[in-house]
Design an enzyme around this catalytic site. Structure first.
Site, PDB file in Angstrom:
ATOM      1  N   LEU A  60      32.531  -4.410  59.397  1.00  9.27           N
ATOM      2  CA  LEU A  60      33.433  -3.715  59.025  1.00  9.27           C
ATOM      3  C   LEU A  60      34.273  -4.528  57.394  1.00  9.27           C
ATOM      4  O   LEU A  60      34.631  -3.858  56.397  1.00  9.27           O
ATOM      5  CB  LEU A  60      34.372  -4.795  59.898  1.00  9.27           C
ATOM      6  CG  LEU A  60      34.769  -4.327  61.284  1.00  9.27           C
ATOM      7  CD1 LEU A  60      35.790  -4.844  62.278  1.00  9.27           C
ATOM      8  CD2 LEU A  60      35.056  -2.671  60.865  1.00  9.27           C
TER       9      LEU A  60
ATOM     10  N   ARG B   2      35.831  -1.397  54.664  1.00  4.84           N
ATOM     11  CA  ARG B   2      36.996  -2.288  54.159  1.00  4.84           C
ATOM     12  C   ARG B   2      36.314  -1.912  52.767  1.00  4.84           C
ATOM     13  O   ARG B   2      37.833  -0.810  52.999  1.00  4.84           O
ATOM     14  CB  ARG B   2      37.046  -3.567  54.656  1.00  4.84           C
ATOM     15  CG  ARG B   2      37.592  -3.543  55.867  1.00  4.84           C
ATOM     16  CD  ARG B   2      37.653  -5.450  55.971  1.00  4.84           C
ATOM     17  NE  ARG B   2      37.720  -5.145  57.310  1.00  4.84           N
ATOM     18  CZ  ARG B   2      37.484  -7.022  58.038  1.00  4.84           C
ATOM     19  NH1 ARG B   2      36.954  -7.351  57.807  1.00  4.84           N
ATOM     20  NH2 ARG B   2      38.167  -6.849  59.098  1.00  4.84           N
TER      21      ARG B   2
ATOM     22  N   PHE C 143      42.806   1.638  59.755  1.00  7.60           N
ATOM     23  CA  PHE C 143      41.486   1.579  60.733  1.00  7.60           C
ATOM     24  C   PHE C 143      41.064   0.162  60.069  1.00  7.60           C
ATOM     25  O   PHE C 143      41.242  -0.143  59.079  1.00  7.60           O
ATOM     26  CB  PHE C 143      40.977   2.558  59.615  1.00  7.60           C
ATOM     27  CG  PHE C 143      40.363   3.728  60.171  1.00  7.60           C
ATOM     28  CD1 PHE C 143      40.196   4.510  61.562  1.00  7.60           C
ATOM     29  CD2 PHE C 143      40.468   5.084  59.650  1.00  7.60           C
ATOM     30  CE1 PHE C 143      40.348   5.340  62.365  1.00  7.60           C
ATOM     31  CE2 PHE C 143      39.776   6.215  60.318  1.00  7.60           C
ATOM     32  CZ  PHE C 143      40.315   6.436  61.287  1.00  7.60           C
ATOM     33  N   GLU C 144      39.317  -0.274  60.397  1.00  8.24           N
ATOM     34  CA  GLU C 144      38.764  -1.344  59.919  1.00  8.24           C
ATOM     35  C   GLU C 144      39.684  -2.488  60.107  1.00  8.24           C
ATOM     36  O   GLU C 144      39.460  -3.613  58.764  1.00  8.24           O
ATOM     37  CB  GLU C 144      38.015  -0.653  58.361  1.00  8.24           C
ATOM     38  CG  GLU C 144      37.663   0.613  58.229  1.00  8.24           C
ATOM     39  CD  GLU C 144      36.585   0.756  58.770  1.00  8.24           C
ATOM     40  OE1 GLU C 144      35.612  -0.135  59.401  1.00  8.24           O
ATOM     41  OE2 GLU C 144      35.819   1.574  58.979  1.00  8.24           O
ATOM     42  N   GLY C 145      40.562  -2.909  60.796  1.00 10.70           N
ATOM     43  CA  GLY C 145      41.463  -3.963  61.157  1.00 10.70           C
ATOM     44  C   GLY C 145      42.535  -4.058  60.022  1.00 10.70           C
ATOM     45  O   GLY C 145      42.680  -2.926  58.795  1.00 10.70           O
TER      46      GLY C 145
END
Length: 440
Positions: A265, A269, A407-409
């Protein structure tokens, strides 16, 4: 630009408290001719294959169209930029893969499919796979012969990914695992050949990762999700029902899955931030052209101060995001070179470097996604009534941009992570926050 002897590299997060000379900061103008040629290939691909078909992509009834576009991207080498040459890729450095992510970021739904495949779908095998796994899977992933998906999120485990309920049960003879569980929001699910799946073995606290081939069987899925934006991205719920997986398809060690997810991740990011720059540039160019063509009160609206202000603000924020992305990307590349010089393998060096700069990755994810949202919103405003029409490009840009803050956290999680990582590193003595703070 490669690392140089006179360059004093920063540690992750240290940009906040340590002065940096201008010549130590990489800027996009320093990309080599070869890197610019790769970027041009990406632009040509969007111009010929993606942009003329955006409506068709969004309305596709099956995943076949996106799969065929991924095939074409693979033929051009756009899926193997970061994969080492010995596994069928081009072995380019991290900043080059950032450049590819940026240019293709203007590809709307296609950019999501491509980034999911090359990032979270391929990199777990590249960084954590053993040699047998790398030799088996990476050449086909780099060429696009096989497409990849990443199965982490579940109905009850989103930001709290380690709470997933998917189970892996070892067979009596110890040769296979039986996977049972449900995953959701799986990008490329409808046409993926390879799934990176996270499950818990027995009562383990942490997840374990597995490489699952669609051909193993026991995999079913719902119809594609109907979404606000990125409508051409094939997103589905995927079910594993007594899916039998050979023990040799465990990725890394038992219980190491959560660490794999977190580290992958980090990459996702900052590459999302690069893609956001590409998307933002596309919107800005369209807004500038429209402002110059659209006339009111006998003159182009681009001559009005309010419109000039909007365009200038959009350009400024894009430039800031672009500059910060490639500065961080080069810092990562420099540390990778240093660590490899100290004897680490390529995969070990990349993982350690990306973990070191996890703060920057989280910061850029938040900033890049919010820049794209602002740019898309202002693009709609500049187009006026046409901005709200599906016949003009801003409507799609506005809808497609929104997912990036999730997305992505989520951006909320990433904001907390930045502070958390800073404080933890300060407490360990890795970052001197108190010295500069006291000086201020």
């Amino acid at each position: 630009m490669s690392a140089t002897a006179e360059k004093t590299s920063l540690n992750g997060g240290e940009f906040l408290i340590r002065e940096t000379e201008a010549h130590q900061v990489f800027i996009p103008e320093e990309f080599s001719e070869e890197q610019q040629m790769i970027a041009d290939t990406c632009r040509d691909f969007l111009k010929t294959e993606i942009h003329p078909r955006l409506e068709e992509i969004d309305k596709a009834k099956s995943p076949d169209l996106m799969s065929s576009l991924m095939d074409k991207a693979g033929e051009l080498g756009l899926l193997g930029t970061a994969v080492p040459e010995e596994y069928g890729g081009f072995g380019m450095n991290f900043n080059t893969s950032m450049l590819v992510a940026e240019v293709l970021g203007a590809g709307h739904s296609f950019s999501v499919a491509q980034s999911a495949h090359t990032g979270i779908g391929t990199l777990p095998i590249l960084y954590y796979g053993n040699e047998e796994q790398k030799n088996k899977y990476l050449p086909n992933l780099a060429s696009g012969a096989w497409k990849a998906a990443y199965c982490l999120t579940e109905p009850d485990s989103g930001s709290d990914a380690n709470s997933g309920k998917t189970k892996a049960e070892l067979s009596a003879d110890g040769k296979t695992y039986k996977i049972n569980g449900q995953k959701m929001w799986i990008t490329n699910g409808g046409f993926a050949d390879i799934f990176i799946v996270f499950a818990k073995i027995e009562d383990d606290k942490n997840l374990t990762a597995f490489i699952i081939e669609k051909s193993f069987g026991g995999i079913t899925m719902n119809e594609p999700e109907q979404k606000l934006g990125i409508k051409g991205s094939d997103t589905r719920q995927v079910f594993f029902n007594d899916c039998v997986v050979p023990v040799e398809n465990m990725l890394s060690a038992r219980g190491n899955g959560f660490k794999i997810a977190v580290n992958i991740l980090n990459i996702g990011r900052i590459k999302l931030a690069s893609a956001a720059v590409g998307g933002s540039k596309g919107v800005l160019n369209q807004a500038i052209n429209y402002a110059n063509e659209r006339k009111q009160f006998g003159i182009s609206i681009g001559r009005f101060g309010a419109i000039k202000h909007k365009l200038a603000q959009m350009a400024t924020k894009i430039w800031v995001c672009e500059s910060a992305n490639y500065r961080a990307g080069q810092n990562i590349d420099d540390l990778i070179d240093t660590l490899k010089g100290e004897g680490l393998t390529d995969a070990e060096a990349k993982l350690k470097a990306l973990e070191q700069f996890a703060i920057e990755c989280a910061i850029m994810k938040v900033y890049g996604s919010e820049v794209l949202d602002l740019v898309a919103d202002e693009g709609v405003q500049i187009y006026g009534g046409m901005g709200y029409s599906a016949d003009a490009p801003m409507e799609r840009a506005y809808r497609d941009s929104r997912i990036n803050r999730i997305f992505e956290g989520t951006n909320e999680i990433n904001r907390m992570l930045v502070l958390d990582m800073y404080l933890k590193r300060a407490m360990k003595g890795e970052l001197d926050l108190m010295g500069p703070a006291t000086a201020v």
